[in-house]
Scaffold this motif. Sequence first.
Motif, PDB file in Angstrom:
ATOM      1  N   ASP A  43     -12.977  -8.644   6.552  1.00 48.94           N
ATOM      2  CA  ASP A  43     -14.384  -8.667   5.853  1.00 48.94           C
ATOM      3  C   ASP A  43     -15.366  -8.988   6.693  1.00 48.94           C
ATOM      4  OD1 ASP A  43     -16.067  -9.218   4.089  1.00 48.94           O
ATOM      5  OD2 ASP A  43     -15.726 -11.472   3.866  1.00 48.94           O
ATOM      6  N   GLU A  44     -16.163  -7.816   7.145  1.00 49.31           N
ATOM      7  CA  GLU A  44     -16.945  -7.789   8.196  1.00 49.31           C
ATOM      8  C   GLU A  44     -18.441  -8.024   7.622  1.00 49.31           C
ATOM      9  OE1 GLU A  44     -15.752  -3.823  10.964  1.00 49.31           O
ATOM     10  OE2 GLU A  44     -16.234  -3.394   8.934  1.00 49.31           O
ATOM     11  N   GLN A  45     -18.541  -8.110   6.175  1.00 46.10           N
ATOM     12  CA  GLN A  45     -19.878  -8.613   5.772  1.00 46.10           C
ATOM     13  C   GLN A  45     -19.818  -9.905   5.270  1.00 46.10           C
ATOM     14  OE1 GLN A  45     -19.297  -4.807   5.259  1.00 46.10           O
ATOM     15  NE2 GLN A  45     -20.743  -4.842   7.068  1.00 46.10           N
ATOM     16  N   GLY A  46     -18.700 -10.573   5.234  1.00 49.28           N
ATOM     17  CA  GLY A  46     -18.445 -11.866   4.663  1.00 49.28           C
ATOM     18  C   GLY A  46     -18.749 -11.993   2.947  1.00 49.28           C
ATOM     19  N   ALA A  47     -18.501 -10.844   2.591  1.00 53.17           N
ATOM     20  CA  ALA A  47     -18.684 -10.855   1.056  1.00 53.17           C
ATOM     21  C   ALA A  47     -17.273 -10.707   0.022  1.00 53.17           C
ATOM     22  CB  ALA A  47     -19.689  -9.801   0.502  1.00 53.17           C
ATOM     23  N   LEU A  48     -16.280 -10.694   1.052  1.00 50.35           N
ATOM     24  CA  LEU A  48     -14.990 -10.242   0.347  1.00 50.35           C
ATOM     25  C   LEU A  48     -14.104 -11.536  -0.007  1.00 50.35           C
ATOM     26  CD1 LEU A  48     -13.406  -7.661  -0.375  1.00 50.35           C
ATOM     27  CD2 LEU A  48     -12.277  -8.180   1.852  1.00 50.35           C
ATOM     28  N   SER A  49     -13.703 -11.703  -1.135  1.00 54.12           N
ATOM     29  CA  SER A  49     -12.710 -12.832  -1.236  1.00 54.12           C
ATOM     30  C   SER A  49     -11.453 -12.544  -1.324  1.00 54.12           C
ATOM     31  CB  SER A  49     -13.055 -13.396  -2.803  1.00 54.12           C
ATOM     32  OG  SER A  49     -12.682 -12.721  -3.683  1.00 54.12           O
ATOM     33  N   ALA A  50     -10.907 -11.206  -1.650  1.00 57.60           N
ATOM     34  CA  ALA A  50      -9.559 -10.773  -1.610  1.00 57.60           C
ATOM     35  C   ALA A  50      -9.804  -9.142  -1.492  1.00 57.60           C
ATOM     36  CB  ALA A  50      -8.731 -11.190  -2.547  1.00 57.60           C
ATOM     37  N   LEU A  51      -8.407  -8.369  -1.175  1.00 57.20           N
ATOM     38  CA  LEU A  51      -8.368  -7.125  -1.472  1.00 57.20           C
ATOM     39  C   LEU A  51      -7.177  -6.955  -2.193  1.00 57.20           C
ATOM     40  CD1 LEU A  51      -9.371  -4.197  -0.272  1.00 57.20           C
ATOM     41  CD2 LEU A  51      -7.762  -4.424   1.586  1.00 57.20           C
ATOM     42  N   GLU A  52      -7.195  -6.484  -3.353  1.00 60.64           N
ATOM     43  CA  GLU A  52      -5.924  -6.462  -3.970  1.00 60.64           C
ATOM     44  C   GLU A  52      -5.478  -5.122  -3.954  1.00 60.64           C
ATOM     45  OE1 GLU A  52      -4.706  -6.902  -8.696  1.00 60.64           O
ATOM     46  OE2 GLU A  52      -6.700  -7.096  -8.411  1.00 60.64           O
ATOM     47  N   LEU A  53      -4.076  -4.923  -3.438  1.00 64.49           N
ATOM     48  CA  LEU A  53      -3.192  -3.658  -3.270  1.00 64.49           C
ATOM     49  C   LEU A  53      -2.194  -3.528  -4.606  1.00 64.49           C
ATOM     50  CD1 LEU A  53      -3.791  -5.006  -0.252  1.00 64.49           C
ATOM     51  CD2 LEU A  53      -2.841  -2.910   0.288  1.00 64.49           C
ATOM     52  N   GLU A  54      -2.430  -2.373  -4.798  1.00 62.53           N
ATOM     53  CA  GLU A  54      -1.123  -1.838  -5.778  1.00 62.53           C
ATOM     54  C   GLU A  54      -0.512  -0.867  -5.472  1.00 62.53           C
ATOM     55  OE1 GLU A  54      -3.170  -1.295  -9.637  1.00 62.53           O
ATOM     56  OE2 GLU A  54      -4.284  -3.228  -9.792  1.00 62.53           O
ATOM     57  N   HIS A  55       0.750  -0.719  -6.055  1.00 60.78           N
ATOM     58  CA  HIS A  55       1.569   0.255  -5.686  1.00 60.78           C
ATOM     59  C   HIS A  55       2.513   0.701  -6.973  1.00 60.78           C
ATOM     60  CE1 HIS A  55       4.394  -2.849  -5.139  1.00 60.78           C
ATOM     61  NE2 HIS A  55       5.303  -2.147  -5.112  1.00 60.78           N
ATOM     62  N   TYR A  56       3.243   2.027  -6.866  1.00 60.53           N
ATOM     63  CA  TYR A  56       4.214   2.144  -7.793  1.00 60.53           C
ATOM     64  C   TYR A  56       5.697   1.794  -7.089  1.00 60.53           C
ATOM     65  CZ  TYR A  56       1.449   5.223 -10.665  1.00 60.53           C
ATOM     66  OH  TYR A  56       0.201   5.694 -11.437  1.00 60.53           O
ATOM     67  N   PRO A  57       6.191   0.725  -7.860  1.00 63.54           N
ATOM     68  CA  PRO A  57       7.512   0.202  -7.143  1.00 63.54           C
ATOM     69  C   PRO A  57       8.346   1.233  -7.301  1.00 63.54           C
ATOM     70  CG  PRO A  57       6.557  -1.270  -8.600  1.00 63.54           C
ATOM     71  CD  PRO A  57       5.746  -0.289  -8.864  1.00 63.54           C
ATOM     72  N   GLY A  58       9.263   1.515  -6.221  1.00 61.74           N
ATOM     73  CA  GLY A  58      10.356   2.479  -5.970  1.00 61.74           C
ATOM     74  C   GLY A  58       9.632   3.615  -5.509  1.00 61.74           C
ATOM     75  N   MET A  59       8.658   4.328  -6.071  1.00 62.28           N
ATOM     76  CA  MET A  59       7.961   5.517  -5.284  1.00 62.28           C
ATOM     77  C   MET A  59       7.481   5.117  -3.970  1.00 62.28           C
ATOM     78  SD  MET A  59       4.908   7.795  -6.734  1.00 62.28           S
ATOM     79  CE  MET A  59       3.709   7.451  -5.952  1.00 62.28           C
ATOM     80  N   ALA A  60       6.739   3.948  -3.715  1.00 57.45           N
ATOM     81  CA  ALA A  60       6.099   3.470  -2.514  1.00 57.45           C
ATOM     82  C   ALA A  60       7.151   3.563  -1.500  1.00 57.45           C
ATOM     83  CB  ALA A  60       5.587   2.383  -2.622  1.00 57.45           C
ATOM     84  N   GLU A  61       8.232   2.599  -1.887  1.00 59.15           N
ATOM     85  CA  GLU A  61       9.303   2.645  -0.816  1.00 59.15           C
ATOM     86  C   GLU A  61      10.117   3.987  -0.615  1.00 59.15           C
ATOM     87  OE1 GLU A  61       9.284  -1.386  -3.488  1.00 59.15           O
ATOM     88  OE2 GLU A  61       9.053   0.768  -3.808  1.00 59.15           O
ATOM     89  N   ALA A  62      10.105   4.768  -1.251  1.00 59.94           N
ATOM     90  CA  ALA A  62      10.778   6.248  -1.208  1.00 59.94           C
ATOM     91  C   ALA A  62      10.067   6.933  -0.251  1.00 59.94           C
ATOM     92  CB  ALA A  62      11.217   6.722  -2.554  1.00 59.94           C
ATOM     93  N   GLU A  63       8.578   6.970  -0.568  1.00 61.96           N
ATOM     94  CA  GLU A  63       7.721   7.699   0.416  1.00 61.96           C
ATOM     95  C   GLU A  63       7.782   7.239   1.847  1.00 61.96           C
ATOM     96  OE1 GLU A  63       5.588  10.662  -0.117  1.00 61.96           O
ATOM     97  OE2 GLU A  63       7.305  10.815  -1.486  1.00 61.96           O
ATOM     98  N   ILE A  64       7.758   5.819   2.025  1.00 65.80           N
ATOM     99  CA  ILE A  64       7.619   5.041   3.180  1.00 65.80           C
ATOM    100  C   ILE A  64       8.947   5.189   3.802  1.00 65.80           C
ATOM    101  CG2 ILE A  64       7.397   3.116   4.528  1.00 65.80           C
ATOM    102  CD1 ILE A  64       5.287   2.143   2.268  1.00 65.80           C
ATOM    103  N   GLY A  65       9.961   5.318   3.175  1.00 61.83           N
ATOM    104  CA  GLY A  65      11.215   5.626   3.741  1.00 61.83           C
ATOM    105  C   GLY A  65      11.519   7.146   4.414  1.00 61.83           C
ATOM    106  N   ARG A  66      10.758   7.781   3.459  1.00 61.36           N
ATOM    107  CA  ARG A  66      10.837   9.388   3.868  1.00 61.36           C
ATOM    108  C   ARG A  66      10.151   9.482   5.264  1.00 61.36           C
ATOM    109  NH1 ARG A  66       7.559  13.363   4.024  1.00 61.36           N
ATOM    110  NH2 ARG A  66       6.071  12.271   2.759  1.00 61.36           N
ATOM    111  N   ILE A  67       8.994   8.951   5.421  1.00 63.28           N
ATOM    112  CA  ILE A  67       8.162   9.083   6.532  1.00 63.28           C
ATOM    113  C   ILE A  67       8.752   8.236   7.655  1.00 63.28           C
ATOM    114  CG2 ILE A  67       6.376   7.543   6.373  1.00 63.28           C
ATOM    115  CD1 ILE A  67       5.784  10.971   7.258  1.00 63.28           C
ATOM    116  N   ALA A  68       9.528   7.390   7.429  1.00 64.77           N
ATOM    117  CA  ALA A  68       9.909   6.487   8.360  1.00 64.77           C
ATOM    118  C   ALA A  68      11.517   7.266   8.935  1.00 64.77           C
ATOM    119  CB  ALA A  68      10.654   5.096   8.053  1.00 64.77           C
ATOM    120  N   ALA A  69      12.073   7.707   8.053  1.00 67.25           N
ATOM    121  CA  ALA A  69      13.209   8.542   8.454  1.00 67.25           C
ATOM    122  C   ALA A  69      12.818  10.039   9.338  1.00 67.25           C
ATOM    123  CB  ALA A  69      13.958   9.285   7.234  1.00 67.25           C
ATOM    124  N   GLU A  70      11.532  10.412   9.249  1.00 63.13           N
ATOM    125  CA  GLU A  70      10.804  11.366   9.900  1.00 63.13           C
ATOM    126  C   GLU A  70      10.678  10.994  11.289  1.00 63.13           C
ATOM    127  OE1 GLU A  70       7.417  14.483  10.023  1.00 63.13           O
ATOM    128  OE2 GLU A  70       7.627  13.880   8.186  1.00 63.13           O
TER     129      GLU A  70
END
Length: 158
Positions: A43-70
């Motif tokens: 939070d470089e400006q001091g104005a952020l209380s939180a960053l909310e991260l969303e993902h598609y369960p299952g798809m995110a793991e598969a995609e990261i798994g694919r690139i990790a395997a590479e």
Amino acid sequence: MAGVVPAIRIQREDFDVAAEIAGLTVGRADIGAVVTFSGLCRDEQGALSALELEHYPGMAEAEIGRIAAEATERWPLQGLTVIHRHGKIAPGENIVLVVAASSHRQAAFEAANFLMDYLKSRAPFWKKEHRSDGTEGGWVEAKEADDRAADRWKKQGE
């Protein structure tokens, strides 16, 4: 390197960087280098209380798994861990961890760099800013510089 199975986790709870390194290296004499990258909510400006991260369960793991395997095919790794958090994350808290273990430092550095370039530009996560004044800052756009960084890893013909 054949036989290395990357550990991929997407979780709401925090992680312990030292414990993750120990999990890859304990009792291992074949590892000569461990490179870690831990990304924090800033939070470089001091104005952020939180960053909310969303993902598609299952798809995110598969995609990261694919690139990790590479990564395990491209570099001689003895171990690889990728953890990405989701949910509301306050400034200063951990968001992502990559731990790459190899016999030699160059492979560990390159594999960790490759994974982070992918995670910043192509992993299926969406970020929304929540400001300290109670307003929402909206969804964070992907940065062109992150795309360019990831493009350098493309194999010829891609």
